[in-house]
Design an enzyme around this catalytic site. Structure first.
Site, mmCIF file in Angstrom:
data_model
loop_
_atom_site.group_PDB
_atom_site.id
_atom_site.type_symbol
_atom_site.label_atom_id
_atom_site.label_comp_id
_atom_site.label_asym_id
_atom_site.label_seq_id
_atom_site.Cartn_x
_atom_site.Cartn_y
_atom_site.Cartn_z
ATOM 1 N N ASP A 13 -57.419 11.424 -106.559
ATOM 2 C CA ASP A 13 -58.061 12.560 -107.233
ATOM 3 C C ASP A 13 -57.257 13.062 -108.427
ATOM 4 O OD1 ASP A 13 -60.089 12.682 -105.134
ATOM 5 O OD2 ASP A 13 -58.534 13.597 -103.893
ATOM 6 N N HIS A 41 -64.941 8.537 -108.816
ATOM 7 C CA HIS A 41 -64.459 8.883 -110.151
ATOM 8 C C HIS A 41 -65.524 9.717 -110.848
ATOM 9 C CE1 HIS A 41 -61.452 5.286 -110.505
ATOM 10 N NE2 HIS A 41 -61.099 6.195 -109.629
ATOM 11 N N THR A 241 -54.931 4.895 -96.862
ATOM 12 C CA THR A 241 -56.145 4.099 -96.935
ATOM 13 C C THR A 241 -55.829 2.695 -96.425
ATOM 14 O OG1 THR A 241 -58.034 3.562 -98.360
ATOM 15 C CG2 THR A 241 -55.831 3.297 -99.336
#
EC number: 6.3.4.4
Length: 427
Positions: A13, A41, A241
């Protein structure tokens, strides 16, 4: 022409979409090299806002070729929805300029169901804040060598056989462990083929397309998703992730030699944010944190979840510099800091009686550090109309210079607002 990697230096982010969009003007080919639709995005062009989860931001520039590399995990439904949404707004998303690697793995319906079932099964304390989009289970199948690849969408018989094999194990988990209903081979196959067949014209050999671009002296941009400290190996494990988010993965995730990468731009937000669970040494639960959250509109583009906010952490960023070797930094959301009377920068950590310049490497170590702060004066000026370095107030310039000193990397771009033209270039 240069071959540039764009990567986030924090927990995602950071504003990569805007920087990719800006640099795409000078680049002919843009490649997404890892992750899936668990990242979003946001690009603002005039009065139009575009949120892209899979398709590279460069698609908004006419004539650019956009590629989805082998390191990406692709949800066909999400991809096609993005294609249709962009087409409705007049963007050319034909297969002559938007292509998918045949080697990219496909997120299947059972991956998403498994992601949700697992998170629900855990107790509250052990949850990691997954987006539930099947990213992790898809990467698991890839590493277990039982995954479905995009090229399989062109071979229905092979696709069906892979679904049959996968559901033997997945259904055992659903029914015996998670108390869910078994999934039908026919239902999964029909669901995937309903959209998957439309993707076949987009399939290509991404490595070959990039090689051809280089032969024509074209520059290539490699667009990362998430951020360095969500990397599966180097992030704040297990709150990470499922892919490698560092710059070095641009080569492996696109099928090109690492020696061709000659610029790495680290995207750094002027403060720090994080979505979901995990350690966050500089997190704020006060007026300054509320200012960052509200003025910065800190809600996830993918999940809509409120982002946690805190002071800039240069100890964390030093680790990003070590891992990625950036040539320069693009500093984003500097305008959000306007109105704060004083700014703090974490310059080191206190940990077990030691002063650390980098995060501790053991699991959970970052959760037990105490940030060491430097305090700098803030500014009240509205900087959203600034066009040059000299237009910025002295306190803002000093803040940027201190970041450069602490990290040893020059700040080449400064974003002072969401619009394309709200960017200062210091090259």
């Amino acid at each position: 022409m240069s071959n540039v990697v764009i990567m986030g230096a924090q927990w995602g982010d950071e504003g990569k979409g805007k920087i990719v969009d800006l640099l795409s003007r000078e680049i002919d080919v843009i490649v997404r090299f890892q992750g899936g639709n668990n990242a979003g995005h946001t690009v603002i062009v005039g009065d139009k806002s575009y949120i892209l989860h899979l398709i590279p931001s460069g698609i908004l520039h006419e004539g650019k070729t956009c590629l989805i590399g082998n390191g990406v995990v692709l949800d066909p439904v999400v991809f096609w929805k993005e294609v249709e949404a962009l087409a409705e707004r007049g963007i050319d998303v034909g297969p002559q300029r938007l292509m998918i690697s045949r080697k990219a793995h496909v997120i299947m319906p059972y991956h998403k169901a498994l992601d949700v079932a697992r998170e629900d099964f855990k107790n509250k304390e052990s949850r990691i804040g997954t987006t539930g989009r099947g990213i992790g289970p898809c990467y698991e199948d890839k590493m277990s060598r039982i995954g479905v690849r995009a090229g399989d969408l062109a071979d229905p018989a092979l696709l069906r056989s892979k679904i049959e094999a996968a559901l033997v194990e997945k259904n055992a988990l659903f029914t015996a462990l998670y108390g869910r209903e078994a999934m039908s081979v026919d239902a999964v196959f029909d669901e995937v083929m309903a959209v998957g067949g439309r993707l076949v014209p987009y399939l290509t050999d991404v490595s070959s397309v990039i090689e051809d671009a280089w032969a024509n002296d074209s520059g290539v941009m490699f667009e990362g998703a998430q951020g360095t400290h969500l990397d599966i190996d180097h992030g704040t494990y297990p709150f990470v992730t499922s892919s490698n988010t560092v710059a070095g993965n641009a080569a492996a995730g696109s099928g090109i030699p690492a020696s061709r990468l000659d610029r790495v731009v680290a995207i750094v937000k002027a403060y720090t944010t994080r979505v979901g669970a995990g350690p966050f040494p500089t997190e704020l639960d006060d007026e300054a944190g509320n200012h960052m959250q509200s003025v910065g509109h800190e809600f996830g583009a993918t999940t809509g979840r409120k982002r946690r906010c805190g002071w800039l952490d240069c100890a964390l960023l030093r680790e990003s510099v070590r891992l990625n070797g950036p040539t320069d930094i693009a500093l984003t959301k500097l305008d959000v800091m306007s109105g704060l009377k004083e700014l703090k920068i974490c310059v080191a950590y206190e940990y077990n009686g030691q002063r650390l310049q980098h995060p501790p490497q053991e699991q959970n170590g970052l959760a037990h550090v105490t940030p060491v702060y430097e305090t700098m004066p803030g500014w009240d000026d509205d900087i959203t109309a600034a066009k040059t370095w000299e237009d910025l107030p002295e306190a803002a310039r000093n803040y940027i210079c201190r970041i450069e000193e602490l990290l040893g990397v020059p700040v080449s771009m400064i974003s002072v607002g969401p619009e394309r033209d709200q960017t200062l270039n210091r090259k």
